[in-house]
Design a protein around this motif. Structure first.
Motif, PDB file in Angstrom:
ATOM      1  N   LYS A 103       0.817  -1.212   0.000  1.00  0.00           N
ATOM      2  CA  LYS A 103       0.000   0.000   0.000  1.00  0.00           C
ATOM      3  C   LYS A 103       0.849   1.260   0.000  1.00  0.00           C
ATOM      4  O   LYS A 103       0.472   2.281  -0.576  1.00  0.00           O
ATOM      5  CB  LYS A 103      -0.939  -0.002   1.209  1.00  0.00           C
ATOM      6  CG  LYS A 103      -2.015  -1.076   1.142  1.00  0.00           C
ATOM      7  CD  LYS A 103      -2.962  -0.984   2.323  1.00  0.00           C
ATOM      8  CE  LYS A 103      -4.072  -2.022   2.207  1.00  0.00           C
ATOM      9  NZ  LYS A 103      -5.015  -1.947   3.367  1.00  0.00           N
ATOM     10  N   THR A 104       1.996   1.200   0.670  1.00  0.00           N
ATOM     11  CA  THR A 104       2.958   2.300   0.637  1.00  0.00           C
ATOM     12  C   THR A 104       4.162   1.846  -0.168  1.00  0.00           C
ATOM     13  O   THR A 104       4.706   0.761   0.074  1.00  0.00           O
ATOM     14  CB  THR A 104       3.399   2.703   2.053  1.00  0.00           C
ATOM     15  OG1 THR A 104       2.249   3.086   2.813  1.00  0.00           O
ATOM     16  CG2 THR A 104       4.369   3.876   2.003  1.00  0.00           C
ATOM     17  N   ARG A 118       7.923   3.028  -2.181  1.00  0.00           N
ATOM     18  CA  ARG A 118       9.006   3.982  -2.437  1.00  0.00           C
ATOM     19  C   ARG A 118       9.543   3.735  -3.835  1.00  0.00           C
ATOM     20  O   ARG A 118       9.839   2.590  -4.207  1.00  0.00           O
ATOM     21  CB  ARG A 118      10.126   3.830  -1.414  1.00  0.00           C
ATOM     22  CG  ARG A 118      11.356   4.674  -1.765  1.00  0.00           C
ATOM     23  CD  ARG A 118      12.424   4.648  -0.711  1.00  0.00           C
ATOM     24  NE  ARG A 118      13.635   5.321  -1.181  1.00  0.00           N
ATOM     25  CZ  ARG A 118      14.415   6.081  -0.423  1.00  0.00           C
ATOM     26  NH1 ARG A 118      14.107   6.275   0.854  1.00  0.00           N
ATOM     27  NH2 ARG A 118      15.511   6.636  -0.921  1.00  0.00           N
ATOM     28  N   PRO A 152       4.805   3.506   5.965  1.00  0.00           N
ATOM     29  CA  PRO A 152       3.892   4.613   5.669  1.00  0.00           C
ATOM     30  C   PRO A 152       4.620   5.950   5.543  1.00  0.00           C
ATOM     31  O   PRO A 152       5.602   6.205   6.252  1.00  0.00           O
ATOM     32  CB  PRO A 152       2.940   4.617   6.870  1.00  0.00           C
ATOM     33  CG  PRO A 152       2.928   3.188   7.305  1.00  0.00           C
ATOM     34  CD  PRO A 152       4.325   2.692   7.083  1.00  0.00           C
ATOM     35  N   ALA A 153       4.158   6.771   4.612  1.00  0.00           N
ATOM     36  CA  ALA A 153       4.785   8.067   4.370  1.00  0.00           C
ATOM     37  C   ALA A 153       4.535   8.999   5.552  1.00  0.00           C
ATOM     38  O   ALA A 153       3.777   8.709   6.468  1.00  0.00           O
ATOM     39  CB  ALA A 153       4.225   8.667   3.081  1.00  0.00           C
ATOM     40  N   TRP A 192      -0.433   9.921  -7.974  1.00  0.00           N
ATOM     41  CA  TRP A 192       0.990  10.012  -7.654  1.00  0.00           C
ATOM     42  C   TRP A 192       1.580  11.280  -8.261  1.00  0.00           C
ATOM     43  O   TRP A 192       2.400  11.961  -7.631  1.00  0.00           O
ATOM     44  CB  TRP A 192       1.740   8.791  -8.196  1.00  0.00           C
ATOM     45  CG  TRP A 192       1.778   7.618  -7.274  1.00  0.00           C
ATOM     46  CD1 TRP A 192       0.758   6.741  -7.016  1.00  0.00           C
ATOM     47  CD2 TRP A 192       2.876   7.179  -6.482  1.00  0.00           C
ATOM     48  NE1 TRP A 192       1.156   5.785  -6.126  1.00  0.00           N
ATOM     49  CE2 TRP A 192       2.459   6.022  -5.779  1.00  0.00           C
ATOM     50  CE3 TRP A 192       4.175   7.637  -6.301  1.00  0.00           C
ATOM     51  CZ2 TRP A 192       3.298   5.338  -4.902  1.00  0.00           C
ATOM     52  CZ3 TRP A 192       5.024   6.954  -5.434  1.00  0.00           C
ATOM     53  CH2 TRP A 192       4.592   5.818  -4.748  1.00  0.00           C
ATOM     54  N   THR A 205       8.067   8.480  -1.965  1.00  0.00           N
ATOM     55  CA  THR A 205       7.399   7.431  -1.190  1.00  0.00           C
ATOM     56  C   THR A 205       5.982   7.877  -0.909  1.00  0.00           C
ATOM     57  O   THR A 205       5.775   8.949  -0.329  1.00  0.00           O
ATOM     58  CB  THR A 205       8.131   7.182   0.150  1.00  0.00           C
ATOM     59  OG1 THR A 205       9.489   6.848  -0.109  1.00  0.00           O
ATOM     60  CG2 THR A 205       7.464   6.063   0.932  1.00  0.00           C
ATOM     61  N   ALA A 206       4.994   7.103  -1.327  1.00  0.00           N
ATOM     62  CA  ALA A 206       3.612   7.576  -1.227  1.00  0.00           C
ATOM     63  C   ALA A 206       2.656   6.465  -0.816  1.00  0.00           C
ATOM     64  O   ALA A 206       2.930   5.276  -0.993  1.00  0.00           O
ATOM     65  CB  ALA A 206       3.159   8.169  -2.559  1.00  0.00           C
ATOM     66  N   ARG A 207       1.529   6.910  -0.291  1.00  0.00           N
ATOM     67  CA  ARG A 207       0.413   6.033   0.048  1.00  0.00           C
ATOM     68  C   ARG A 207      -0.870   6.697  -0.424  1.00  0.00           C
ATOM     69  O   ARG A 207      -1.147   7.855  -0.067  1.00  0.00           O
ATOM     70  CB  ARG A 207       0.352   5.788   1.556  1.00  0.00           C
ATOM     71  CG  ARG A 207      -0.733   4.794   1.985  1.00  0.00           C
ATOM     72  CD  ARG A 207      -0.718   4.627   3.496  1.00  0.00           C
ATOM     73  NE  ARG A 207      -1.712   3.652   3.958  1.00  0.00           N
ATOM     74  CZ  ARG A 207      -1.455   2.375   4.176  1.00  0.00           C
ATOM     75  NH1 ARG A 207      -0.233   1.901   3.973  1.00  0.00           N
ATOM     76  NH2 ARG A 207      -2.395   1.540   4.604  1.00  0.00           N
ATOM     77  N   ALA A 235       2.746  11.838   0.792  1.00  0.00           N
ATOM     78  CA  ALA A 235       4.040  11.350   0.301  1.00  0.00           C
ATOM     79  C   ALA A 235       5.189  12.101   0.958  1.00  0.00           C
ATOM     80  O   ALA A 235       5.014  13.175   1.549  1.00  0.00           O
ATOM     81  CB  ALA A 235       4.128  11.517  -1.212  1.00  0.00           C
TER      82      ALA A 235
END
Length: 239
Positions: A36-37, A39, A79-80, A159, A186-188, A230
């Motif tokens: 889910k997260t 990088r 997680p971000a 994104w 790095t994003a969720r 992110a």
């Protein structure tokens, strides 16, 4: 790598001329990662209008390559960063208007933040500074031209909405020069984003050292509900 697909990023999805928009590339890689997260680390510029190889990795990520050269890699991540409360729609609108009235030098026709893009040909992330805060932000409404078949903003473009605000944070909050590039993102993603909805894309500075600076970025609805968050590392060009 034997299990791979070949993709070509269209020229309209550029960041710098001839270079694929980093947020979009990161989103494409993230869609193939089992997390889910995610990088995404950028190793070399990803060209537009040129076939490149996208392949899964044994660690649950994905890699993009041209010949033997690794261009970018996605890996499952923690997680971000937590996001501060989003600016209001009115604050973000005023910030974007101020940015468009006096943009910094060195602007290019970027899919994410290009000044001449329309809601159907780009994201229009024209992030200006929010007075009295450590935030930059843009109010924007994605048009039908960037929708998927269900009328939603594709995840790879969600994104994308987390990319260019980091550049604006560096330029407006840390006096960085034009030409910086995303080294990692790095994003969720937290919720789907519907085309035509009022959105606020914003960013804040996390740290700065030498040619590098770190930022947090987020996407929220006009009501302040987070859609994605992110953390990114940006690198200025050498002098």
């Amino acid at each position: 790598m034997t299990d791979f697909e070949t993709i070509t990023v269209p020229a309209r999805l550029c960041g710098y001329p001839g270079v694929a928009f980093g947020g979009y590339v990161a989103g494409v890689l993230a869609s193939r990662a089992a997390a889910k997260t995610v990088r995404v680390d950028f190793r070399r510029p990803v060209p537009t209008d040129s076939p490149v190889r996208l392949a899964p990795t044994a660690a649950g990520g994905a890699e993009l390559a041209a010949g033997d050269a690794l261009l970018a890699a996605a890996t499952p991540a923690e997680p971000a960063v937590e996001a501060p409360a989003a600016p209001s729609w009115e604050q973000a609108t005023a910030a974007a208007d101020a940015y468009r009235a006096a943009p910094p030098d060195g602007m290019v026709d970027c899919f994410g933040c290009g000044l001449h893009r329309t809601p159907d040909t780009g994201l229009r992330l024209h992030c200006g500074r929010i007075p009295g805060t450590g935030l930059v932000a843009a109010a924007w409404t994605p048009g039908p031209g960037v929708a998927d078949a269900e009328g939603m903003l594709p995840p790879e473009l969600v994104w994308g909405a987390l990319d260019c605000p980091g550049n604006a944070a560096g330029r407006l909050l840390d006096d960085r020069r034009a030409g910086a590039v995303t080294a990692s993102l790095t994003a969720r993603l937290l919720r789907p984003v519907r085309i035509g909805s009022q959105l606020v894309s914003y960013a804040w500075l996390l740290g700065s050292e030498g040619r590098k600076y770190r930022v947090g970025t987020a996407l929220a609805t006009a009501d302040g509900d987070l859609c994605a968050v992110a953390e990114a590392l940006w690198v200025e060009p050498r002098t």
